[in-house]
Design a protein around this motif. Structure first.
Motif, PDB file in Angstrom:
ATOM      1  N   UNK A  70     -34.623  52.852  62.106  1.00  0.00           N
ATOM      2  CA  UNK A  70     -35.959  52.415  61.726  1.00  0.00           C
ATOM      3  C   UNK A  70     -37.023  53.351  62.282  1.00  0.00           C
ATOM      4  N   UNK A  71     -36.829  53.795  63.514  1.00  0.00           N
ATOM      5  CA  UNK A  71     -37.791  54.686  64.139  1.00  0.00           C
ATOM      6  C   UNK A  71     -37.898  55.999  63.379  1.00  0.00           C
ATOM      7  N   UNK A  72     -36.759  56.488  62.859  1.00  0.00           N
ATOM      8  CA  UNK A  72     -36.742  57.807  62.221  1.00  0.00           C
ATOM      9  C   UNK A  72     -37.087  57.767  60.740  1.00  0.00           C
ATOM     10  N   UNK A  73     -36.802  56.640  60.059  1.00  0.00           N
ATOM     11  CA  UNK A  73     -37.011  56.586  58.615  1.00  0.00           C
ATOM     12  C   UNK A  73     -38.302  55.913  58.216  1.00  0.00           C
ATOM     13  N   UNK A  74     -38.837  55.031  59.054  1.00  0.00           N
ATOM     14  CA  UNK A  74     -40.058  54.319  58.714  1.00  0.00           C
ATOM     15  C   UNK A  74     -41.257  55.029  59.311  1.00  0.00           C
ATOM     16  N   UNK A  75     -42.010  55.734  58.498  1.00  0.00           N
ATOM     17  CA  UNK A  75     -43.188  56.434  58.974  1.00  0.00           C
ATOM     18  C   UNK A  75     -44.438  55.656  58.542  1.00  0.00           C
TER      19      UNK A  75
ATOM     20  N   UNK B 293     -46.523  47.730  50.941  1.00  0.00           N
ATOM     21  CA  UNK B 293     -45.100  47.487  50.688  1.00  0.00           C
ATOM     22  C   UNK B 293     -44.539  46.479  51.674  1.00  0.00           C
ATOM     23  N   UNK B 294     -44.881  46.613  52.951  1.00  0.00           N
ATOM     24  CA  UNK B 294     -44.421  45.663  53.968  1.00  0.00           C
ATOM     25  C   UNK B 294     -44.848  44.246  53.600  1.00  0.00           C
ATOM     26  N   UNK B 295     -46.100  44.076  53.230  1.00  0.00           N
ATOM     27  CA  UNK B 295     -46.617  42.754  52.890  1.00  0.00           C
ATOM     28  C   UNK B 295     -45.908  42.200  51.661  1.00  0.00           C
ATOM     29  N   UNK B 296     -45.731  43.028  50.640  1.00  0.00           N
ATOM     30  CA  UNK B 296     -45.087  42.596  49.403  1.00  0.00           C
ATOM     31  C   UNK B 296     -43.647  42.156  49.649  1.00  0.00           C
ATOM     32  N   UNK B 297     -42.904  42.933  50.414  1.00  0.00           N
ATOM     33  CA  UNK B 297     -41.497  42.618  50.671  1.00  0.00           C
ATOM     34  C   UNK B 297     -41.382  41.353  51.524  1.00  0.00           C
ATOM     35  N   UNK B 298     -42.293  41.159  52.467  1.00  0.00           N
ATOM     36  CA  UNK B 298     -42.261  39.947  53.287  1.00  0.00           C
ATOM     37  C   UNK B 298     -42.448  38.707  52.433  1.00  0.00           C
TER      38      UNK B 298
ATOM     39  N   UNK C 204     -33.607  44.482  54.634  1.00  0.00           N
ATOM     40  CA  UNK C 204     -32.874  45.697  54.992  1.00  0.00           C
ATOM     41  C   UNK C 204     -32.854  46.734  53.877  1.00  0.00           C
ATOM     42  N   UNK C 205     -33.016  46.300  52.633  1.00  0.00           N
ATOM     43  CA  UNK C 205     -33.095  47.258  51.526  1.00  0.00           C
ATOM     44  C   UNK C 205     -34.268  48.221  51.704  1.00  0.00           C
ATOM     45  N   UNK C 206     -35.294  47.765  52.391  1.00  0.00           N
ATOM     46  CA  UNK C 206     -36.502  48.566  52.586  1.00  0.00           C
ATOM     47  C   UNK C 206     -36.618  49.111  54.010  1.00  0.00           C
TER      48      UNK C 206
END
Length: 362
Positions: free
Chosen positions: A72-77, A236-241, A270-272
Motif C-alpha cells: 500500500x505504501x508503494x502503490x498508493x500515491x 476514488x477513495x470516497x466512491x469505493x468506500x 482490495x481491488x483498489x
C-alpha cells in the motif's frame, strides 16, 4: 456512530453476548467503547452470555499483514495535505427540557455494550423508520453546508438546531462525554472527529456522522462529502468506500451470516489497494445506541446470522495507507497513524425475509 475494537496479541477476554465461547478470529479483540441500556422484545434466539477467546496472530498472517502494508505504501500515491490540527471547541449546546433524552445523556461515563440484539415489532419498526428518515434528512442538509471556509463547529450548530426543531435529541451529545451533536472527521481522521473552529479547506474530504434519538429510537448514518476541488485519488477513495457499504448491505437478509459482510467489503476494497480499518465496527441500533450484533467490516470468522426484524449499522472505513490509528488526547478524534486519508459511509438497516431495508436512505 461506530464504536471501537482495540487489537492486541495474545490476550483473552470475556464479554456478554451470544456465541457460546467460539473464537471470533485469529486476532485478539478488546471492545473498549460501547453503550448499554435496557431492551425488551423478542430475544429467545440470542442467549445473554458470550465468551470471546482471542488468539495470537500466526506468523503467516503477520507476514501477510506486513507485506500488504508495504504494498500500500508503494502503490498508493496521493498528494499529502497539511496534517489535521485541533481547533477551538466551543461550549456544549443546550437541549430544551421537553425533548426526551437517552439514558446516558446525564452522565459522562461511557455506557457498556448491550448484549441484546434489537428485534422490533411493527410499532418498533415504524419508529425506527421515522428515526432513520430524520437522520437521513439531517445528514443531507449537513452536506449542503460543506464548502471551503466553513467550520465544522458551524456544521454542528446547524445540525443541532435542525434535530431539536424536529423534537429529537442529537444522540452523540453527552455520549461518554462527547461534547458535540455530530461527528465531523476530516481527511486522515477515521472517525469521531469533534467539531471545532477549523475551517474546511479546498480539496478536503469530510465524513459527517449523524445520529438522532426520536421517540425512544436511534437512527444512525454517515457520509463522506467532497469539499471544493478534490483530487481524483480522493474521489476514488470516497466512491469505493460507498460501494463497499452498498455491497455489504446487498447480501443481508434473514438467515445470512454476519461474516459475509466483512468478506464482501474486503474483496472490493482490495481491488483498489485500500485497507479496511478493523478497529471500528458497526453495531446493533434501536432503543439502545450501540448493542450486539458487532459488525466487522474486514474478513473474520464471527459466528451468528441475521434475523428478520433486526436493526444494525454497517459503516466501513477505508484508508489509502495504514489501517492503524492514533487517538488525540480528547479520547475521541482518531486518525490514521501515517496521515493517509480515510473515508467512511454508514446506514442503519432493517433485516427482512428477503433482503435489507435501508432506513437512513434519503
Amino acid at each position: 456512530m461506530s464504536f471501537s475494537a482495540s487489537l492486541s496479541h495474545g490476550i483473552s477476554l470475556q464479554f456478554s453476548s451470544s456465541f457460546h465461547g467460539e473464537p471470533l478470529s485469529s486476532k485478539s479483540i478488546v471492545f473498549i467503547s460501547s453503550p448499554s441500556s435496557s431492551f425488551s422484545g423478542k430475544q429467545s434466539r440470542f442467549p445473554k452470555k458470550l465468551v470471546v477467546y482471542s488468539k495470537r496472530r500466526s506468523g503467516l498472517e503477520e507476514a501477510m499483514r506486513i507485506q500488504r502494508e508495504s504494498e500500500l505504501q508503494s502503490t498508493r500515491k496521493f498528494r499529502r495535505r497539511p496534517p489535521l490540527r485541533r481547533g477551538k471547541v466551543s461550549p456544549r449546546l443546550p437541549v430544551p427540557d421537553h425533548i426526551p433524552k437517552p439514558p446516558y445523556a446525564g452522565s459522562s461515563l461511557l455506557p457498556e455494550l448491550s448484549s441484546e440484539h434489537q428485534i422490533h415489532d411493527a410499532e418498533g419498526i415504524a419508529r425506527m423508520r421515522a428515526a432513520g428518515e430524520l437522520a437521513a434528512r439531517v445528514l443531507d442538509y449537513a452536506g449542503t453546508l460543506v464548502r471551503p471556509s466553513v467550520t465544522t463547529d458551524e456544521i454542528d450548530k446547524a445540525v443541532h438546531k435542525m434535530i431539536i426543531e424536529a423534537g429529537a435529541y442529537p444522540s452523540p451529545l453527552g455520549y461518554g462525554g462527547f461534547p458535540k451533536s455530530v461527528c465531523t472527521s476530516v481527511n486522515e481522521c477515521m472517525c469521531h472527529g469533534i467539531p471545532d473552529s477549523r475551517q474546511l479547506q479546498d480539496g478536503d474530504i469530510i465524513n459527517i456522522d449523524v445520529t438522532v434519538y426520536l421517540n425512544g429510537y436511534h437512527g444512525d448514518t454517515s457520509k463522506t462529502f467532497l469539499c471544493g476541488n478534490v483530487s481524483d485519488e480522493l474521489k476514488c477513495l470516497v466512491k469505493v468506500t460507498e460501494e463497499c457499504l452498498e455491497k455489504g448491505i446487498a447480501l443481508c437478509k434473514d438467515g445470512a451470516s454476519f461474516k459475509k459482510i466483512g468478506k464482501r467489503i474486503s474483496e472490493h476494497a482490495e481491488k483498489y489497494g485500500y485497507g479496511v480499518v478493523e478497529r471500528f465496527v458497526g453495531h446493533g441500533v434501536g432503543t439502545v445506541f450501540h448493542s450486539e450484533p458487532i459488525i466487522m467490516h474486514h474478513r473474520n470468522e464471527k459466528p451468528g446470522v441475521m434475523v428478520e426484524g433486526e436493526t444494525f449499522t454497517i459503516e466501513p472505513i477505508l484508508s489509502m495507507g495504514s489501517i492503524e490509528c492514533v487517538t488525540w488526547p480528547d479520547n475521541w478524534t482518531t486518525l490514521t497513524n501515517d496521515g493517509s486519508p480515510a473515508a467512511q459511509f454508514e446506514h442503519t438497516i432493517l433485516i427482512t425475509r428477503t433482503g435489507a431495508e435501508i432506513l437512513t436512505k434519503f
